[in-house]
Design a protein around this motif. Structure first.
Motif, PDB file in Angstrom:
ATOM      1  N   PHE A 120       0.790  -1.228   0.000  1.00 33.34           N
ATOM      2  CA  PHE A 120       0.000   0.000   0.000  1.00 33.34           C
ATOM      3  C   PHE A 120       0.822   1.278   0.000  1.00 33.34           C
ATOM      4  O   PHE A 120       0.245   2.366  -0.099  1.00 33.34           O
ATOM      5  CB  PHE A 120      -0.913   0.032   1.246  1.00 33.34           C
ATOM      6  N   GLY A 121       2.161   1.175   0.128  1.00 32.69           N
ATOM      7  CA  GLY A 121       2.959   2.375   0.281  1.00 32.69           C
ATOM      8  C   GLY A 121       2.778   2.933   1.687  1.00 32.69           C
ATOM      9  O   GLY A 121       2.474   2.200   2.633  1.00 32.69           O
ATOM     10  N   ILE A 122       2.944   4.251   1.847  1.00 31.76           N
ATOM     11  CA  ILE A 122       2.774   4.867   3.166  1.00 31.76           C
ATOM     12  C   ILE A 122       1.471   5.654   3.219  1.00 31.76           C
ATOM     13  O   ILE A 122       1.318   6.554   4.047  1.00 31.76           O
ATOM     14  CB  ILE A 122       3.966   5.766   3.536  1.00 31.76           C
ATOM     15  N   GLY A 123       0.530   5.306   2.351  1.00 34.78           N
ATOM     16  CA  GLY A 123      -0.762   5.977   2.338  1.00 34.78           C
ATOM     17  C   GLY A 123      -1.656   5.527   3.479  1.00 34.78           C
ATOM     18  O   GLY A 123      -1.262   4.743   4.354  1.00 34.78           O
ATOM     19  N   GLU A 124      -2.888   6.022   3.459  1.00 36.29           N
ATOM     20  CA  GLU A 124      -3.824   5.724   4.540  1.00 36.29           C
ATOM     21  C   GLU A 124      -4.177   4.240   4.594  1.00 36.29           C
ATOM     22  O   GLU A 124      -4.432   3.691   5.666  1.00 36.29           O
ATOM     23  CB  GLU A 124      -5.114   6.548   4.358  1.00 36.29           C
ATOM     24  N   GLU A 125      -4.184   3.582   3.443  1.00 35.90           N
ATOM     25  CA  GLU A 125      -4.595   2.179   3.413  1.00 35.90           C
ATOM     26  C   GLU A 125      -3.716   1.301   4.298  1.00 35.90           C
ATOM     27  O   GLU A 125      -4.207   0.361   4.930  1.00 35.90           O
ATOM     28  CB  GLU A 125      -4.567   1.639   1.970  1.00 35.90           C
ATOM     29  N   ALA A 126      -2.420   1.602   4.355  1.00 35.37           N
ATOM     30  CA  ALA A 126      -1.502   0.783   5.142  1.00 35.37           C
ATOM     31  C   ALA A 126      -1.842   0.843   6.620  1.00 35.37           C
ATOM     32  O   ALA A 126      -1.929  -0.189   7.304  1.00 35.37           O
ATOM     33  CB  ALA A 126      -0.053   1.245   4.913  1.00 35.37           C
ATOM     34  N   LYS A 127      -2.047   2.064   7.147  1.00 35.06           N
ATOM     35  CA  LYS A 127      -2.370   2.198   8.570  1.00 35.06           C
ATOM     36  C   LYS A 127      -3.728   1.585   8.899  1.00 35.06           C
ATOM     37  O   LYS A 127      -3.883   0.885   9.914  1.00 35.06           O
ATOM     38  CB  LYS A 127      -2.352   3.674   8.975  1.00 35.06           C
ATOM     39  N   ILE A 128      -4.701   1.828   8.042  1.00 33.17           N
ATOM     40  CA  ILE A 128      -6.047   1.296   8.284  1.00 33.17           C
ATOM     41  C   ILE A 128      -6.033  -0.225   8.238  1.00 33.17           C
ATOM     42  O   ILE A 128      -6.669  -0.893   9.069  1.00 33.17           O
ATOM     43  CB  ILE A 128      -7.035   1.878   7.253  1.00 33.17           C
ATOM     44  N   PHE A 129      -5.296  -0.799   7.301  1.00 31.58           N
ATOM     45  CA  PHE A 129      -5.203  -2.254   7.200  1.00 31.58           C
ATOM     46  C   PHE A 129      -4.593  -2.854   8.462  1.00 31.58           C
ATOM     47  O   PHE A 129      -5.105  -3.841   9.008  1.00 31.58           O
ATOM     48  CB  PHE A 129      -4.365  -2.637   5.979  1.00 31.58           C
ATOM     49  N   ILE A 197       0.325   3.760  16.676  1.00 27.43           N
ATOM     50  CA  ILE A 197       1.578   4.404  17.081  1.00 27.43           C
ATOM     51  C   ILE A 197       2.741   3.870  16.249  1.00 27.43           C
ATOM     52  O   ILE A 197       3.523   4.629  15.673  1.00 27.43           O
ATOM     53  CB  ILE A 197       1.859   4.165  18.577  1.00 27.43           C
ATOM     54  N   VAL A 198       2.837   2.541  16.189  1.00 23.88           N
ATOM     55  CA  VAL A 198       3.964   1.928  15.473  1.00 23.88           C
ATOM     56  C   VAL A 198       3.894   2.247  13.988  1.00 23.88           C
ATOM     57  O   VAL A 198       4.897   2.618  13.365  1.00 23.88           O
ATOM     58  CB  VAL A 198       3.979   0.407  15.708  1.00 23.88           C
ATOM     59  N   SER A 199       2.712   2.120  13.394  1.00 27.65           N
ATOM     60  CA  SER A 199       2.586   2.336  11.956  1.00 27.65           C
ATOM     61  C   SER A 199       2.847   3.797  11.583  1.00 27.65           C
ATOM     62  O   SER A 199       3.446   4.079  10.538  1.00 27.65           O
ATOM     63  CB  SER A 199       1.198   1.904  11.474  1.00 27.65           C
ATOM     64  N   GLU A 200       2.431   4.729  12.433  1.00 27.17           N
ATOM     65  CA  GLU A 200       2.644   6.140  12.116  1.00 27.17           C
ATOM     66  C   GLU A 200       4.099   6.558  12.287  1.00 27.17           C
ATOM     67  O   GLU A 200       4.565   7.475  11.620  1.00 27.17           O
ATOM     68  CB  GLU A 200       1.751   7.024  12.988  1.00 27.17           C
ATOM     69  N   THR A 201       4.815   5.920  13.183  1.00 28.72           N
ATOM     70  CA  THR A 201       6.225   6.287  13.374  1.00 28.72           C
ATOM     71  C   THR A 201       7.130   5.659  12.317  1.00 28.72           C
ATOM     72  O   THR A 201       8.276   6.091  12.153  1.00 28.72           O
ATOM     73  CB  THR A 201       6.721   5.861  14.769  1.00 28.72           C
ATOM     74  N   ILE A 202       6.623   4.638  11.616  1.00 26.97           N
ATOM     75  CA  ILE A 202       7.444   3.969  10.610  1.00 26.97           C
ATOM     76  C   ILE A 202       7.065   4.384   9.196  1.00 26.97           C
ATOM     77  O   ILE A 202       7.921   4.631   8.353  1.00 26.97           O
ATOM     78  CB  ILE A 202       7.330   2.431  10.758  1.00 26.97           C
ATOM     79  N   ASP A 205       3.168  10.209   6.722  1.00 29.95           N
ATOM     80  CA  ASP A 205       3.578  11.575   6.425  1.00 29.95           C
ATOM     81  C   ASP A 205       2.656  12.578   7.117  1.00 29.95           C
ATOM     82  O   ASP A 205       2.665  13.761   6.790  1.00 29.95           O
ATOM     83  CB  ASP A 205       3.597  11.820   4.916  1.00 29.95           C
ATOM     84  N   SER A 206       1.874  12.082   8.091  1.00 32.92           N
ATOM     85  CA  SER A 206       0.997  12.949   8.881  1.00 32.92           C
ATOM     86  C   SER A 206       0.547  12.170  10.105  1.00 32.92           C
ATOM     87  O   SER A 206       0.759  10.959  10.197  1.00 32.92           O
ATOM     88  CB  SER A 206      -0.220  13.408   8.054  1.00 32.92           C
ATOM     89  N   GLY A 207      -0.086  12.866  11.056  1.00 34.44           N
ATOM     90  CA  GLY A 207      -0.575  12.209  12.264  1.00 34.44           C
ATOM     91  C   GLY A 207       0.342  12.452  13.459  1.00 34.44           C
ATOM     92  O   GLY A 207       1.421  13.055  13.345  1.00 34.44           O
TER      93      GLY A 207
END
Length: 265
Positions: A120-129, A197-202, A205-207
């Motif tokens: 998914f890249g670093i887009g929203e889909e990755a964090k939501i998944f 937390i983990v997904s946003e720190t790795i 590009d926002s949050g």
């Protein structure tokens, strides 16, 4: 008046220890026992928060992180609840899907971050998944356990009274399973914030997590600590919401009925 004072005292009780920790932290920082280069003092963290509120970055980060968390939670909790319900009442469904779900559950979902980034890249889909994957299994397991724990005598009594299958699920099975489901709900909320937390720190590009990592690059420890405290506060607010749902949906349960009566006394 006494009831009002008592209610306020009881409501403030969970916050006593955090407030004491903040006071001790401030005193130790002010006296130099804790170096502010190692751990910024509470007043430094507050000033950093005021600055971020002033330029609009704080509320933007909170909004982005909360949106990711809620969307991922709704997706994962919905999938977990449906599978838990189906596998709890339909033996064929359990035999078909439970083993597969258990195999996926034993894969650490945070270990999948490199693969998820590739997908998914670093887009929203990755964090939501990742959030959805993390929260799905506590909801699934506790829903399944709750349905299996419903007293079979109550189910038979419902059938004797002529309840249809839908009425049986709605009036007997789901209410009986609800305490266990809400335990899974509270557990899933904790996993939700941990995963975010983990997904946003790795990979973000926002949050809030991105804000913390960006501050770390410039050694802005006050912003890093503020980000950590924000996650803690959001987690606490989520848990308060879960407790409110427990009191609202489990009024019939002896434990919660007693708690409500004590709070009204």
């Amino acid at each position: 008046m006494n009831r009002t004072v008592k209610a306020i005292t009881v409501a403030a009780l969970p916050w006593y220890i955090p407030l004491i920790v903040l006071v001790v932290w401030q005193v130790l920082s002010s006296t130099g026992i804790i170096s502010t280069r190692t751990l910024p003092s509470p007043d430094q963290v507050i000033r950093a928060g005021i600055t971020l509120v002033g330029n609009g970055k704080l509320f933007e980060a909170i909004g982005v992180s909360t949106w990711r968390a809620m969307i991922g939670f709704l997706i994962g909790a919905g999938i977990g609840f449906v599978f838990g319900l189906l596998n709890g009442v339909i033996s064929v469904s359990e035999k078909l899907t439970d083993s597969f779900l258990q195999m996926i559950r034993n894969i650490p979902h945070l270990a999948m971050i490199p693969l998820v980034i590739a997908w998914f890249g670093i887009g929203e889909e990755a964090k939501i998944f990742l959030v959805a994957l993390g929260v799905m299994f506590p909801i699934y397991l506790n829903t399944l356990l709750g349905i299996r724990s419903v007293d079979t005598g109550l189910i038979e009594m419902g059938r004797v009274y002529g309840l249809s299958n839908w009425q049986l699920y709605r009036k007997v099975i789901l209410p009986g399973a609800m305490p266990s489901i809400l335990v899974g709900f509270r557990f899933a909320l904790g996993i939700m914030w941990l995963t975010l937390i983990v997904s946003e720190t790795i990979a973000a590009d926002s949050g809030i997590g991105y804000m913390a990592m960006n501050a770390r690059e410039f050694f802005q420890l006050d912003v890093v600590v503020l980000s950590i405290l924000l996650y803690a506060l959001l987690g606490k607010l989520s848990d308060l919401m879960a407790k409110w749902l427990e009191r609202r949906w489990l009024k019939w349960h002896p434990h919660f009925a007693k708690a409500v009566s004590q709070s009204e006394a």
